[in-house]
Every structure is written in C-alpha cells, then in structure tokens.
Design a protein around this motif. Structure first.
Motif, short mmCIF file in Angstrom:
data_model
loop_
_atom_site.label_atom_id
_atom_site.label_comp_id
_atom_site.label_asym_id
_atom_site.label_seq_id
_atom_site.Cartn_x
_atom_site.Cartn_y
_atom_site.Cartn_z
N LEU A 54 -8.83 4.75 -27.07
CA LEU A 54 -10.11 4.42 -26.43
C LEU A 54 -9.88 3.77 -25.07
CD1 LEU A 54 -13.18 4.36 -26.65
CD2 LEU A 54 -12.98 2.15 -27.78
N ALA A 55 -8.90 2.88 -24.98
CA ALA A 55 -8.61 2.23 -23.69
C ALA A 55 -8.19 3.26 -22.65
CB ALA A 55 -7.51 1.17 -23.87
N THR A 56 -7.40 4.25 -23.04
CA THR A 56 -7.02 5.32 -22.11
C THR A 56 -8.24 6.11 -21.68
OG1 THR A 56 -4.82 5.49 -23.11
CG2 THR A 56 -5.56 7.36 -21.78
N LEU A 57 -9.07 6.46 -22.64
CA LEU A 57 -10.29 7.23 -22.34
C LEU A 57 -11.20 6.48 -21.37
CD1 LEU A 57 -11.85 9.83 -23.13
CD2 LEU A 57 -12.92 8.50 -24.95
N GLU A 58 -11.24 5.17 -21.50
CA GLU A 58 -12.09 4.34 -20.64
C GLU A 58 -11.42 3.95 -19.33
OE1 GLU A 58 -14.85 2.19 -24.05
OE2 GLU A 58 -13.09 1.11 -23.30
N GLY A 59 -10.17 4.36 -19.12
CA GLY A 59 -9.49 4.06 -17.86
C GLY A 59 -8.88 2.68 -17.81
#
Length: 196
Positions: A54-59
């Motif tokens: 999720l953190a990757t998806l959110e940048g």
C-alpha cells in the motif's frame, strides 16, 4: 483465525483493485481487530507485507522500504515459505516505482530461469525493465514466451490481474499493436479496475 485474517487482507487488496480505498481501509482495520493487540509474528508479517504494498502504491517509498525490510526480517525469523519471494517482488515493484529499472534487473536477473512462483508476472516485469534499458530484443523474446499458447493460457489465479496488466504494458512499451489487440477480450471485463 490466521486464515480469516489473510482472507480479510486479500479482500482489502480486491477493494484496492476496484479503486475503493475506503472499503480497503475498513477491511485493513477489521484485520487488525482480528489480530489483536499483540499479534504473533506470522500475523505481523502479513500486515507488513500488505502495508508495504500500500505504501508503494501511495508513493510513500521510504516507508515502503522500511516495511519491506521489516517483513523480510520477520519472515526469515519465522521461516515463512514466501518471505524471500515476497521481499523480492516488493523490492522490484518499489524499484520500478522509483524509476530504477537497472535495480529491477538486479533483483530478477533475466539470465536465470524462473523456478517457481509467479513465472509469467516475473517474465513480463523483467521484459518491461529490459525494454526500458534499451534491450528490446530480449524483451520481445520474453513477450514471445508469454504469448506462446495465447494470453488466455495465463493462469487465472491470484496473480492473473497483475500479470495481464504487466503484459499489456509490455505490449505498449514495445509498440506491439497486434499482441495488444489480442489482449482486448481479456481486459474488457476488468476495464474498470485499477491498472487496466
């Protein structure tokens, strides 16, 4: 309880695929409730894996890197059978998000055979990295492998969505209109989903 927790996290991922962030957050909160205040390391590993994605998806790349490292540390400690594979996938996705295709190729060395796990996804992911660094001939060979038997032969499992989206991006990266057209019937039913 462990199976339920993983299922709830998977449902949260499904909601992210559909673009329903509120429902995804609700499922993540439910999973935390199910895990209790002091989850055992196996449950904690599942949360770190989810939260890293999720953190990757959110940048939020620095946070994602810390979460990937923590998941890897716990996964190795408990000897989780997927710890190494999940860490490699997260690291490769994070490298792509940061624009570091050379790092992707260091993580998934294209000269080595893919022995297990998400073979078609890894091939498509590596092929996109090869195309990005100017190694288009090698990327086309991997696309040929993926297309052998038709794209409908890609297994309809938990990785299908990610794989078919990577293959579609690969066709676009290589300018392969004919193969991209062959993907249309597969993509049409999921056209509203994230990534498509």
């Amino acid at each position: 309880r462990d199976t339920t927790l993983v299922t709830v996290l998977d449902v949260s991922c499904d909601f992210l695929t559909l673009g329903d962030v509120d429902a995804a957050r609700s499922q993540r909160a439910l999973a935390a409730t199910l895990a209790g205040t002091s989850p055992h390391p196996g449950r904690a590993w599942s949360f770190f894996v989810y939260d890293a994605g999720l953190a990757t998806l959110e940048g939020r790349f620095d946070a994602a890197e810390r979460l990937v490292d923590e998941a890897s540390r716990i996964g190795r400690r408990i000897e989780h059978p997927y710890a190494r594979g999940v860490q490699r996938v997260h690291s490769a996705v994070l490298a792509r998000a940061r624009g570091d295709e050379a790092r992707v190729l260091a993580i998934f060395d294209p000269t080595l055979p893919v022995r297990q796990g998400p073979m078609q996804w890894v091939q498509a992911f590596v092929a996109r990295a090869l195309a990005a660094v100017g190694r288009s001939d090698e990327a086309r060979r991997l696309l040929d492998n993926l297309a052998d038997g038709g794209f409908a032969a890609i297994p309809r499992n938990i990785r299908w969505h990610g794989t078919i989206v990577e293959v579609a991006h690969l066709c676009a990266d290589l300018g392969d209109a004919a193969r991209a057209d062959a993907l249309r019937p597969l993509l049409l039913p999921v056209a509203q989903e994230h990534g498509v």
